[in-house]
Scaffold this motif. Structure first.
Motif, PDB file in Angstrom:
ATOM      1  N   MET A  33       9.769   7.430  -9.754  1.00 22.95           N
ATOM      2  CA  MET A  33      10.744   6.906  -8.800  1.00 22.95           C
ATOM      3  C   MET A  33      10.832   5.384  -8.865  1.00 22.95           C
ATOM      4  N   SER A  34       9.689   4.712  -8.832  1.00 22.27           N
ATOM      5  CA  SER A  34       9.724   3.246  -8.826  1.00 22.27           C
ATOM      6  C   SER A  34      10.210   2.689 -10.159  1.00 22.27           C
ATOM      7  N   ASP A  35       9.914   3.356 -11.262  1.00 20.05           N
ATOM      8  CA  ASP A  35      10.420   2.886 -12.558  1.00 20.05           C
ATOM      9  C   ASP A  35      11.938   3.022 -12.650  1.00 20.05           C
ATOM     10  N   ARG A  36      12.479   4.092 -12.104  1.00 22.48           N
ATOM     11  CA  ARG A  36      13.943   4.259 -12.124  1.00 22.48           C
ATOM     12  C   ARG A  36      14.638   3.233 -11.244  1.00 22.48           C
ATOM     13  N   ILE A  37      14.071   2.980 -10.071  1.00 23.32           N
ATOM     14  CA  ILE A  37      14.663   1.976  -9.182  1.00 23.32           C
ATOM     15  C   ILE A  37      14.533   0.590  -9.809  1.00 23.32           C
ATOM     16  N   ALA A  38      13.405   0.317 -10.463  1.00 25.71           N
ATOM     17  CA  ALA A  38      13.227  -0.969 -11.150  1.00 25.71           C
ATOM     18  C   ALA A  38      14.275  -1.140 -12.240  1.00 25.71           C
ATOM     19  N   GLY A  39      14.635  -0.052 -12.923  1.00 26.53           N
ATOM     20  CA  GLY A  39      15.672  -0.121 -13.946  1.00 26.53           C
ATOM     21  C   GLY A  39      17.021  -0.504 -13.380  1.00 26.53           C
ATOM     22  N   ILE A  40      17.318  -0.061 -12.159  1.00 27.86           N
ATOM     23  CA  ILE A  40      18.575  -0.428 -11.505  1.00 27.86           C
ATOM     24  C   ILE A  40      18.652  -1.934 -11.300  1.00 27.86           C
ATOM     25  N   PHE A  41      17.527  -2.548 -10.954  1.00 28.38           N
ATOM     26  CA  PHE A  41      17.484  -3.990 -10.705  1.00 28.38           C
ATOM     27  C   PHE A  41      17.104  -4.793 -11.947  1.00 28.38           C
ATOM     28  N   SER A  42      17.095  -4.163 -13.095  1.00 33.80           N
ATOM     29  CA  SER A  42      16.762  -4.799 -14.378  1.00 33.80           C
ATOM     30  C   SER A  42      15.361  -5.396 -14.386  1.00 33.80           C
ATOM     31  N   LEU A  43      14.435  -4.739 -13.728  1.00 36.19           N
ATOM     32  CA  LEU A  43      13.036  -5.154 -13.758  1.00 36.19           C
ATOM     33  C   LEU A  43      12.316  -4.338 -14.824  1.00 36.19           C
ATOM     34  N   PRO A  44      11.303  -4.900 -15.469  1.00 37.13           N
ATOM     35  CA  PRO A  44      10.658  -4.198 -16.571  1.00 37.13           C
ATOM     36  C   PRO A  44       9.884  -2.935 -16.186  1.00 37.13           C
ATOM     37  N   ASN A  45       9.286  -2.907 -14.978  1.00 37.08           N
ATOM     38  CA  ASN A  45       8.542  -1.715 -14.572  1.00 37.08           C
ATOM     39  C   ASN A  45       8.490  -1.601 -13.048  1.00 37.08           C
ATOM     40  N   GLY A  46       7.983  -0.466 -12.584  1.00 40.62           N
ATOM     41  CA  GLY A  46       7.933  -0.194 -11.151  1.00 40.62           C
ATOM     42  C   GLY A  46       6.916  -1.026 -10.402  1.00 40.62           C
ATOM     43  N   ILE A  47       5.856  -1.437 -11.081  1.00 41.40           N
ATOM     44  CA  ILE A  47       4.830  -2.252 -10.412  1.00 41.40           C
ATOM     45  C   ILE A  47       5.419  -3.592  -9.979  1.00 41.40           C
ATOM     46  N   LEU A  48       6.232  -4.190 -10.814  1.00 38.57           N
ATOM     47  CA  LEU A  48       6.881  -5.455 -10.440  1.00 38.57           C
ATOM     48  C   LEU A  48       7.813  -5.243  -9.249  1.00 38.57           C
ATOM     49  N   LEU A  49       8.489  -4.112  -9.213  1.00 39.74           N
ATOM     50  CA  LEU A  49       9.338  -3.784  -8.066  1.00 39.74           C
ATOM     51  C   LEU A  49       8.514  -3.708  -6.788  1.00 39.74           C
TER      52      LEU A  49
ATOM     53  N   ALA B  60       0.826  -1.207   0.000  1.00 42.51           N
ATOM     54  CA  ALA B  60       0.000   0.000   0.000  1.00 42.51           C
ATOM     55  C   ALA B  60       0.863   1.261   0.000  1.00 42.51           C
ATOM     56  N   TYR B  61       1.894   1.289   0.817  1.00 37.49           N
ATOM     57  CA  TYR B  61       2.758   2.465   0.849  1.00 37.49           C
ATOM     58  C   TYR B  61       3.561   2.597  -0.444  1.00 37.49           C
ATOM     59  N   GLY B  62       3.977   1.486  -1.013  1.00 38.82           N
ATOM     60  CA  GLY B  62       4.686   1.509  -2.286  1.00 38.82           C
ATOM     61  C   GLY B  62       3.809   2.039  -3.415  1.00 38.82           C
ATOM     62  N   PHE B  63       2.542   1.592  -3.464  1.00 41.28           N
ATOM     63  CA  PHE B  63       1.631   2.098  -4.481  1.00 41.28           C
ATOM     64  C   PHE B  63       1.338   3.587  -4.265  1.00 41.28           C
ATOM     65  N   TYR B  64       1.239   3.994  -3.016  1.00 37.97           N
ATOM     66  CA  TYR B  64       1.042   5.415  -2.730  1.00 37.97           C
ATOM     67  C   TYR B  64       2.207   6.231  -3.288  1.00 37.97           C
ATOM     68  N   LEU B  65       3.426   5.812  -3.000  1.00 42.36           N
ATOM     69  CA  LEU B  65       4.597   6.531  -3.518  1.00 42.36           C
ATOM     70  C   LEU B  65       4.667   6.457  -5.040  1.00 42.36           C
ATOM     71  N   HIS B  66       4.272   5.335  -5.602  1.00 42.17           N
ATOM     72  CA  HIS B  66       4.288   5.168  -7.057  1.00 42.17           C
ATOM     73  C   HIS B  66       3.330   6.148  -7.729  1.00 42.17           C
ATOM     74  N   PHE B  67       2.138   6.281  -7.184  1.00 45.54           N
ATOM     75  CA  PHE B  67       1.139   7.117  -7.837  1.00 45.54           C
ATOM     76  C   PHE B  67       1.357   8.613  -7.595  1.00 45.54           C
ATOM     77  N   ILE B  68       1.913   8.996  -6.444  1.00 46.54           N
ATOM     78  CA  ILE B  68       2.149  10.435  -6.258  1.00 46.54           C
ATOM     79  C   ILE B  68       3.334  10.929  -7.080  1.00 46.54           C
ATOM     80  N   SER B  69       4.253  10.023  -7.422  1.00 42.58           N
ATOM     81  CA  SER B  69       5.380  10.428  -8.269  1.00 42.58           C
ATOM     82  C   SER B  69       5.129  10.084  -9.730  1.00 42.58           C
ATOM     83  N   ASP B  70       3.920   9.639 -10.046  1.00 43.71           N
ATOM     84  CA  ASP B  70       3.546   9.247 -11.402  1.00 43.71           C
ATOM     85  C   ASP B  70       4.423   8.110 -11.921  1.00 43.71           C
ATOM     86  N   GLY B  71       4.928   7.299 -11.027  1.00 47.13           N
ATOM     87  CA  GLY B  71       5.710   6.124 -11.392  1.00 47.13           C
ATOM     88  C   GLY B  71       7.173   6.394 -11.689  1.00 47.13           C
TER      89      GLY B  71
END
Length: 119
Positions: free
Chosen positions: A67-83, A54-65
């Motif tokens: 932050m989580s998409d960039r962090i997902a890229g560091i871990f070679s994940l396709p998108n922030g939702i998977l992270l 819940a807190y991750g989705f909150y941060l994802h949606f207030i930053s329009d994805g």
């Protein structure tokens, strides 16, 4: 009731304490409150996993994805939702194993009365 206790106390303590408080709260809850091993694991897993998701989705949606998409890229994940799903799984496992540990320590020190053997 254990689910709500873990969820609320962990959410409040995460504001001030380090991330590993998610292991202390379920441990203490199931050290003090009696339940079985499966219930202790799944309750701790669900409470902490839901909180982190819940807190991750909150941060994802207030930053329009962003932050989580960039962090997902560091871990070679396709998108922030998977992270977010992976982090919720890791948090859930931490809470579940801590709850199970608390229940097992309780069982170790607070034993049931001996059963009589009838022949």
């Amino acid at each position: 009731m254990n689910f709500l206790i873990i969820l609320v106390v962990t959410a409040l303590l995460q504001i001030f304490a380090p991330w590993w408080v998610v292991a202390i709260v379920p441990f203490l809850v199931f050290l003090m409150r009696q339940t079985n091993a499966a219930n202790a694991f799944w309750t701790g897993f669900a409470a902490v996993g839901l909180l982190w998701m819940a807190y991750g989705f909150y941060l994802h949606f207030i930053s329009d994805g962003a932050m989580s998409d960039r962090i997902a890229g560091i871990f070679s994940l396709p998108n922030g939702i998977l992270l977010l799903l992976v982090s919720a799984l890791i948090g859930g496992l931490t809470g579940g194993l801590a709850g199970l540990s608390g229940q097992l320590v309780r069982r170790m020190f607070i034993s049931a009365p001996p059963k009589s053997i009838s022949l």
